[in-house]
Design an enzyme around this catalytic site. Structure first.
Site, mmCIF file in Angstrom:
data_model
loop_
_atom_site.group_PDB
_atom_site.id
_atom_site.type_symbol
_atom_site.label_atom_id
_atom_site.label_comp_id
_atom_site.label_asym_id
_atom_site.label_seq_id
_atom_site.Cartn_x
_atom_site.Cartn_y
_atom_site.Cartn_z
ATOM 1 N N GLU A 102 28.184 11.315 -6.444
ATOM 2 C CA GLU A 102 28.772 10.739 -7.664
ATOM 3 C C GLU A 102 28.279 9.317 -7.849
ATOM 4 O OE1 GLU A 102 32.978 11.712 -8.220
ATOM 5 O OE2 GLU A 102 33.297 9.662 -8.903
ATOM 6 N N ASP A 104 29.384 6.061 -10.186
ATOM 7 C CA ASP A 104 30.555 5.671 -10.987
ATOM 8 C C ASP A 104 30.478 4.320 -11.646
ATOM 9 O OD1 ASP A 104 32.216 7.758 -10.251
ATOM 10 O OD2 ASP A 104 32.986 6.720 -8.496
ATOM 11 N N GLU A 106 33.587 2.288 -13.566
ATOM 12 C CA GLU A 106 34.992 2.342 -14.000
ATOM 13 C C GLU A 106 35.368 0.982 -14.542
ATOM 14 O OE1 GLU A 106 37.611 3.604 -10.852
ATOM 15 O OE2 GLU A 106 36.631 5.535 -10.677
ATOM 16 N N HIS A 119 33.995 -1.742 -12.035
ATOM 17 C CA HIS A 119 33.961 -1.232 -10.670
ATOM 18 C C HIS A 119 32.808 -0.223 -10.590
ATOM 19 C CE1 HIS A 119 36.280 0.510 -7.150
ATOM 20 N NE2 HIS A 119 35.635 1.578 -7.516
ATOM 21 N N THR A 120 31.969 -0.324 -9.563
ATOM 22 C CA THR A 120 30.928 0.699 -9.371
ATOM 23 C C THR A 120 31.023 1.266 -7.960
ATOM 24 O OG1 THR A 120 29.278 -0.926 -8.635
ATOM 25 C CG2 THR A 120 29.291 -0.386 -10.985
ATOM 26 N N ASN A 121 30.586 2.515 -7.834
ATOM 27 C CA ASN A 121 30.597 3.150 -6.521
ATOM 28 C C ASN A 121 29.532 4.246 -6.496
ATOM 29 O OD1 ASN A 121 31.416 3.709 -3.885
ATOM 30 N ND2 ASN A 121 33.465 4.426 -4.441
ATOM 31 N N LYS A 130 31.584 2.604 -1.150
ATOM 32 C CA LYS A 130 30.516 1.639 -1.448
ATOM 33 C C LYS A 130 30.867 0.860 -2.713
ATOM 34 C CE LYS A 130 26.896 4.386 0.775
ATOM 35 N NZ LYS A 130 27.847 4.957 1.732
ATOM 36 N N GLU A 131 32.098 0.386 -2.762
ATOM 37 C CA GLU A 131 32.588 -0.247 -3.984
ATOM 38 C C GLU A 131 32.040 -1.653 -4.188
ATOM 39 O OE1 GLU A 131 34.476 0.815 -1.480
ATOM 40 O OE2 GLU A 131 35.701 2.480 -2.232
ATOM 41 N N ASP A 195 49.397 2.468 -11.337
ATOM 42 C CA ASP A 195 49.816 2.284 -9.944
ATOM 43 C C ASP A 195 48.773 1.525 -9.125
ATOM 44 O OD1 ASP A 195 48.238 4.514 -10.399
ATOM 45 O OD2 ASP A 195 49.039 5.625 -8.688
ATOM 46 N N TRP A 196 47.521 1.361 -9.654
ATOM 47 C CA TRP A 196 46.541 0.595 -8.876
ATOM 48 C C TRP A 196 45.582 -0.254 -9.691
ATOM 49 C CZ3 TRP A 196 41.437 1.781 -9.882
ATOM 50 C CH2 TRP A 196 41.181 3.023 -10.473
ATOM 51 N N GLY A 200 45.812 -4.655 -8.628
ATOM 52 C CA GLY A 200 46.272 -3.754 -7.579
ATOM 53 C C GLY A 200 47.579 -3.049 -7.900
#
Ligand SMILES: *[C@@H]1O[C@H](CO)[C@@H](O)[C@H](O)[C@H]1NC(C)=O
Length: 291
Positions: A102, A104, A106, A119-121, A130-131, A195-196, A200
């Site tokens: 994947e 990503d 986000e 955010h990438t991963n 691997k964020e 919730d996150w 956070g």
């Protein structure tokens, strides 16, 4: 965030991203389908624009009709404006199955005036971890900006307005897993994750502001289309076309692009798994130490 000096390089970047957006001519109508959201996702009549919305009952999402094994995908996105805290807009390429790969993007919403987090991963063989996270150098809710993923045999490059924000290299020869075999489809969604997502999970979604809407246009996939176990490309990649649109297959960052990447990392990066010593007390993962 302090925008003290706007380097000349940034002005050059703006011009180059304008040029890039001119060559895009894909269509949501032809290339994608709304897959969920019960009417909350919509494609315009001419097929050129798409919108996703979210309220307290549901989000929405779409996916590409084709699967790709290597490609460059681009879309222009205008993110949820105003108080978008607790919302997440995703734009990602996953494969299927238990040991999936994947790639990503986000976008984590925020209170009005506070910056989105991008955010990438990268997942390979079912493993992510691997964020990286950056803040953007513009307000992504005011205008459309181009978000792109280049996935070729040697690199996964994430770009924002054609500026590289991340280059994940193929270090398979050093034992680092890299997506090469499993075809991926483009997915995008707008959903709720209060919730996150924001600080956070401390900042909750304000449903009195619903529906929240993100807008898309100029979807484009220059890709090797995978179908029934074979690729539309030869083993050397796609055929070269006169407009040079196959160059993504061998694309790597030149020294100018590296300078841009370092500029982003220096000024806008807020999290990098490679430097998270708490998480990796025995030393950062191998790929973090390779060039
Ligand atoms: C929201 O804004 C705060 C304050 O500027 C920032 O620390 C945070 O990274 C932003 N993004 C998210 C998703 O919380």
């Amino acid at each position: 965030m302090a925008h003290t000096s706007v380097p000349l390089i940034y002005l050059l970047l703006i011009t180059s991203s304008l040029l890039i957006s001119l060559v895009h001519c894909g269509s949501f109508g032809q290339d994608s389908v709304i897959t969920w959201g019960d009417g909350r996702g919509q494609i315009s009549k001419d097929g050129k624009q798409l919108s996703l919305s979210l309220d307290q009952y549901s989000g929405s999402g779409f996916q590409s009709k084709n699967e790709y094994r290597y490609g460059r995908v681009d879309a222009q996105i205008k993110l949820v404006a105003g108080n978008s805290a607790g919302t997440v807009t995703t734009f990602y390429l996953p494969s299927q199955g238990p040991t999936h790969d994947e790639i990503d993007f986000e976008f984590l919403g925020n209170l009005s005036g506070d910056p989105y987090t991008l955010h990438t991963n990268v997942f390979s063989q079912g493993r992510g971890d691997k964020e990286q996270q950056i803040h953007l150098w513009f307000d992504p809710t005011k205008n459309f900006h181009t978000y792109s993923i280049i996935w070729n045999p040697q690199h996964i490059i994430f770009l924002v307005d054609n500026i590289p924000i991340r280059d994940f290299k193929n270090h398979q020869s050093r034992g680092v897993s890299f997506p090469t075999n499993q075809p991926m489809r483009l997915y995008s969604s707008l959903w709720e994750a209060d919730d996150w997502a924001t600080r956070g999970g401390l900042v909750k979604t304000d449903w009195t502001k619903a529906p929240f809407t993100a807008y898309y246009r100029n979807f484009n996939a220059n890709a090797c289309i995978w179908s029934s176990g074979s690729s539309s490309c030869s083993s050397n990649g796609p055929a070269t076309t006169s407009d040079g649109q196959s160059s993504w297959y061998t694309h790597e960052l030149d020294s100018m692009s590296y300078r841009r990447l370092r500029w982003v990392q220096r000024k806008y990066m807020i999290y990098n798994y490679c430097t998270d010593a708490k998480r990796f007390p025995k030393g950062s993962p191998v790929e973090c130490r390779l060039r």
